[in-house]
Design an enzyme around this catalytic site. Structure first.
Site, short mmCIF file in Angstrom:
data_model
loop_
_atom_site.label_atom_id
_atom_site.label_comp_id
_atom_site.label_asym_id
_atom_site.label_seq_id
_atom_site.Cartn_x
_atom_site.Cartn_y
_atom_site.Cartn_z
N PRO A 33 -3.96 13.29 -41.71
CA PRO A 33 -4.36 14.70 -41.64
C PRO A 33 -5.23 15.00 -40.42
CG PRO A 33 -5.42 13.58 -43.52
CD PRO A 33 -4.51 12.59 -42.87
N ASP A 34 -5.09 16.22 -39.86
CA ASP A 34 -5.99 16.63 -38.78
C ASP A 34 -7.27 17.16 -39.41
OD1 ASP A 34 -5.30 19.13 -39.73
OD2 ASP A 34 -4.28 19.80 -37.91
N PHE A 35 -8.14 17.77 -38.61
CA PHE A 35 -9.37 18.34 -39.16
C PHE A 35 -9.12 19.71 -39.79
CE2 PHE A 35 -12.86 16.24 -36.30
CZ PHE A 35 -12.81 15.12 -37.09
N ARG A 36 -8.50 20.60 -38.97
CA ARG A 36 -8.63 22.02 -39.27
C ARG A 36 -7.43 22.69 -39.93
NH1 ARG A 36 -11.53 20.57 -35.03
NH2 ARG A 36 -13.73 21.13 -35.05
N ASN A 107 -7.81 11.24 -30.34
CA ASN A 107 -7.54 10.58 -31.61
C ASN A 107 -8.14 9.18 -31.68
OD1 ASN A 107 -6.16 12.85 -32.21
ND2 ASN A 107 -4.11 11.98 -31.99
N ASP A 109 -6.79 6.96 -34.03
CA ASP A 109 -5.88 6.29 -34.99
C ASP A 109 -5.06 5.16 -34.38
OD1 ASP A 109 -3.90 7.59 -33.50
OD2 ASP A 109 -3.73 9.24 -34.93
N HIS A 124 -12.78 9.95 -27.68
CA HIS A 124 -13.72 9.90 -28.81
C HIS A 124 -13.90 8.48 -29.33
CE1 HIS A 124 -13.14 14.48 -29.44
NE2 HIS A 124 -14.11 14.21 -28.59
P1 CNA Z 1 -8.03 19.79 -35.02
O1 CNA Z 1 -9.20 20.61 -34.64
O2 CNA Z 1 -7.86 19.43 -36.44
O3 CNA Z 1 -6.75 20.56 -34.51
C1 CNA Z 1 -5.46 20.08 -34.70
C2 CNA Z 1 -4.51 21.11 -34.15
O4 CNA Z 1 -3.22 20.56 -34.22
C3 CNA Z 1 -4.51 22.42 -34.92
O5 CNA Z 1 -4.66 23.50 -34.02
C4 CNA Z 1 -3.13 22.46 -35.60
O6 CNA Z 1 -2.57 23.75 -35.58
C5 CNA Z 1 -2.34 21.55 -34.72
N1 CNA Z 1 -1.29 20.82 -35.40
C6 CNA Z 1 -1.38 20.01 -36.47
N2 CNA Z 1 -0.19 19.45 -36.74
C7 CNA Z 1 0.67 19.95 -35.82
C8 CNA Z 1 2.07 19.77 -35.59
N3 CNA Z 1 2.81 18.94 -36.33
N4 CNA Z 1 2.63 20.44 -34.57
C9 CNA Z 1 1.90 21.30 -33.79
N5 CNA Z 1 0.59 21.50 -33.97
C10 CNA Z 1 -0.02 20.83 -34.97
O7 CNA Z 1 -7.98 18.42 -34.19
P2 CNA Z 1 -8.32 18.19 -32.65
O8 CNA Z 1 -7.63 16.93 -32.29
O9 CNA Z 1 -8.12 19.38 -31.83
O10 CNA Z 1 -9.89 17.97 -32.72
C11 CNA Z 1 -10.46 16.91 -32.17
C12 CNA Z 1 -11.06 15.97 -33.22
C13 CNA Z 1 -10.14 15.66 -34.36
C14 CNA Z 1 -11.29 14.66 -32.59
O11 CNA Z 1 -12.64 14.35 -32.65
C15 CNA Z 1 -10.49 13.62 -33.37
O12 CNA Z 1 -11.13 12.38 -33.40
C16 CNA Z 1 -10.38 14.21 -34.70
N6 CNA Z 1 -9.32 13.69 -35.59
C17 CNA Z 1 -8.52 12.68 -35.21
C18 CNA Z 1 -7.53 12.24 -36.05
C19 CNA Z 1 -6.65 11.11 -35.60
O13 CNA Z 1 -7.10 10.18 -34.93
N7 CNA Z 1 -5.34 11.18 -35.93
C20 CNA Z 1 -7.35 12.84 -37.31
C21 CNA Z 1 -8.23 13.88 -37.68
C22 CNA Z 1 -9.20 14.31 -36.80
#
Ligand code: CNA
Length: 249
Positions: A33-36, A107, A109, A124
């Protein structure tokens, strides 16, 4: 909409020195999962990891008080069977073909590395090294991962908690990030994939690069920097990456 896609393919076809900037959206398709997004980590954090507010999961002041929620999250992330997806594979392929000189990822991950990317800046931080909060000693993954995978805070012989070098709110980004921000790389295309561009200072670097070279953003939701882009695709990043792979043949 069609013309935006055409513009993107045109830029991609001609690019010989691509810089990629990625966020959590490139890994949601893999099940991380992402954050937002709705159902993202911020929506689950309080219930699942027992933090009083979502950001506490990555807040250094909260970690000092109670490191357990972060280690529960880390256990889930590192135990997850998520595999690199279409975006990770596309960027690794472009690097392999000599057309991509750097992937900057927010990321933590490891999926870019697992897909084969080597010209990688994890802005990060990562779980590839850890440090004792008490005495400052460094630890390699084999020294702390077994305890981490059990979901417990690993401890140093001095009694301090061993914290992976993942960057928290309230901490500085790794020195490689500052070096890059001070000496921005040249490129002929910036490809920004799956990020809300809201976490500073990483998003400021993305914006700076977008002012220096043609930039394309692929994201499901709008970002504060859409106006800087040569083209914005409001699309699923994995669908974009699959179509890009097809075009590349
Ligand atoms: P965020 O703020 O959660 O934004 C993610 C963005 O991706 C959002 O605008 C969504 O609309 C978009 N999104 C999600 N899935 C899709 C998809 N399949 N296709 C198109 N768009 C999509 O996350 P950010 O990366 O912008 O914020 C940075 C943070 C999140 C960093 O500090 C990371 O370490 C942190 N994070 C990382 C992970 C990971 O390592 N996979 C997971 C969760 C959070």
């Amino acid at each position: 909409m069609g013309s935006d896609w055409e513009r993107v393919w045109d830029l991609l076809d001609r690019a010989r020195n691509i810089i990629a900037f990625t966020g959590a959206g490139v890994s949601t398709g893999a099940g991380i999962p992402d954050f937002r997004s709705p159902g993202g980590l911020y929506a689950q954090a309080e219930e699942r990891y027992g933090v009083p507010y979502p950001e506490a999961l990555f807040d250094i002041a909260y970690f000092q008080k109670d490191p357990r929620p972060f280690f529960r999250f880390s256990r889930d992330l590192l135990r997850s069977e998520a595999e690199p997806g279409p975006c990770h594979r596309l960027l690794a392929r472009l690097e392999e073909e000599g057309r991509l000189s750097l992937t900057i990822t927010q990321n933590i991950d490891r999926l870019h590395r697992r897909a084969g990317s080597r010209k990688l800046l994890a802005c990060h931080g990562s779980y590839d090294r850890a440090r004792c909060r008490g005495c400052g000693a460094f630890f390699e993954p084999e020294q702390f991962e077994p305890v981490l995978l059990a979901g417990e805070p690993p401890r140093c012989s001095c009694g301090g908690v061993i914290k992976p070098e993942v960057t928290f709110f309230g901490e500085s980004l790794p020195p490689e990030f500052s070096r890059l921000a001070a000496h921005p790389p040249e490129g002929d295309l910036l490809l920004i994939l799956g990020t809300s561009l809201t976490v500073q200072p990483a998003c400021l670097l993305a914006a700076d690069l977008a002012r220096r070279m043609p930039a394309v953003l692929v994201n499901r939701d709008p970002t504060p920097y859409d106006g800087l882009m040569r083209a914005v695709l409001t699309a699923d990043v994995d669908a974009f990456a699959r179509r890009a792979e097809e075009r590349l043949g």
